[in-house]
Design a protein around this motif. Structure first.
Motif, PDB file in Angstrom:
ATOM      1  N   GLY A 157     -48.037 -46.033 105.791  1.00  0.00           N
ATOM      2  CA  GLY A 157     -47.917 -45.269 107.021  1.00  0.00           C
ATOM      3  C   GLY A 157     -47.075 -45.996 108.051  1.00  0.00           C
ATOM      4  N   GLN A 158     -47.406 -45.782 109.308  1.00  0.00           N
ATOM      5  CA  GLN A 158     -46.664 -46.388 110.414  1.00  0.00           C
ATOM      6  C   GLN A 158     -46.744 -47.907 110.406  1.00  0.00           C
ATOM      7  OE1 GLN A 158     -44.604 -44.896 112.119  1.00  0.00           O
ATOM      8  NE2 GLN A 158     -45.219 -42.774 112.420  1.00  0.00           N
ATOM      9  N   ALA A 159     -47.848 -48.473 109.899  1.00  0.00           N
ATOM     10  CA  ALA A 159     -48.017 -49.932 109.903  1.00  0.00           C
ATOM     11  C   ALA A 159     -47.053 -50.609 108.946  1.00  0.00           C
ATOM     12  CB  ALA A 159     -49.454 -50.288 109.534  1.00  0.00           C
ATOM     13  N   GLY A 160     -46.524 -49.880 107.990  1.00  0.00           N
ATOM     14  CA  GLY A 160     -45.529 -50.438 107.089  1.00  0.00           C
ATOM     15  C   GLY A 160     -46.138 -51.226 105.944  1.00  0.00           C
ATOM     16  N   LEU A 161     -45.357 -52.151 105.429  1.00  0.00           N
ATOM     17  CA  LEU A 161     -45.721 -52.919 104.245  1.00  0.00           C
ATOM     18  C   LEU A 161     -46.422 -54.208 104.653  1.00  0.00           C
ATOM     19  CD1 LEU A 161     -45.523 -52.961 101.167  1.00  0.00           C
ATOM     20  CD2 LEU A 161     -43.339 -54.126 101.397  1.00  0.00           C
ATOM     21  N   SER A 162     -47.739 -54.146 104.795  1.00  0.00           N
ATOM     22  CA  SER A 162     -48.519 -55.330 105.151  1.00  0.00           C
ATOM     23  C   SER A 162     -48.942 -56.061 103.882  1.00  0.00           C
ATOM     24  CB  SER A 162     -49.762 -54.922 105.955  1.00  0.00           C
ATOM     25  OG  SER A 162     -50.630 -54.163 105.136  1.00  0.00           O
ATOM     26  N   ASP A 163     -49.489 -57.258 104.042  1.00  0.00           N
ATOM     27  CA  ASP A 163     -49.968 -58.019 102.887  1.00  0.00           C
ATOM     28  C   ASP A 163     -51.100 -57.284 102.166  1.00  0.00           C
ATOM     29  OD1 ASP A 163     -48.143 -60.059 103.217  1.00  0.00           O
ATOM     30  OD2 ASP A 163     -49.484 -61.295 104.432  1.00  0.00           O
TER      31      ASP A 163
END
Length: 103
Positions: free
Chosen positions: A29-35
């Protein structure tokens, strides 16, 4: 992590057919590619070998960068991308029901 053996054009075509009916297992989503999201993608690749990921949020360039980053950071082959959905393949030799690619 070892680099994957590149898949051939006929193998990519076969994988596209296999991925067609799959539903996305991970949604960005909006948070993108997190760990944490990357960890979920890793788990899905280990378990399924062939997965779909839906990348939403951000502009087209940001989505393109995320699709490429997933392939690079997971050492998976990008099989296909249609719109906001990308299919990835990474062989898992330890899996009981492996996806056997045609020669």
């Amino acid at each position: 992590m070892p680099q994957p053996v590149p898949i051939t054009s006929p193998q990519r075509r076969w994988l596209k057919k296999q991925a067609h009916h799959l539903k996305p297992v991970v949604l960005l989503g909006q948070a993108g590619l997190s760990d944490a999201v990357l960890h979920e993608i890793e788990l899905a690749l280990e378990h399924h070998e062939l997965i779909k990921v839906r990348v939403t949020g951000g502009d087209r360039e940001a989505r393109d960068a995320q699709v490429d980053a997933i392939a690079e950071r997971t050492c998976a082959d990008l099989v296909q991308r249609i719109g906001n959905t990308a299919s990835y393949f990474r062989a898992n030799p330890k899996r009981a029901n492996r996806v056997v690619l045609p020669l």
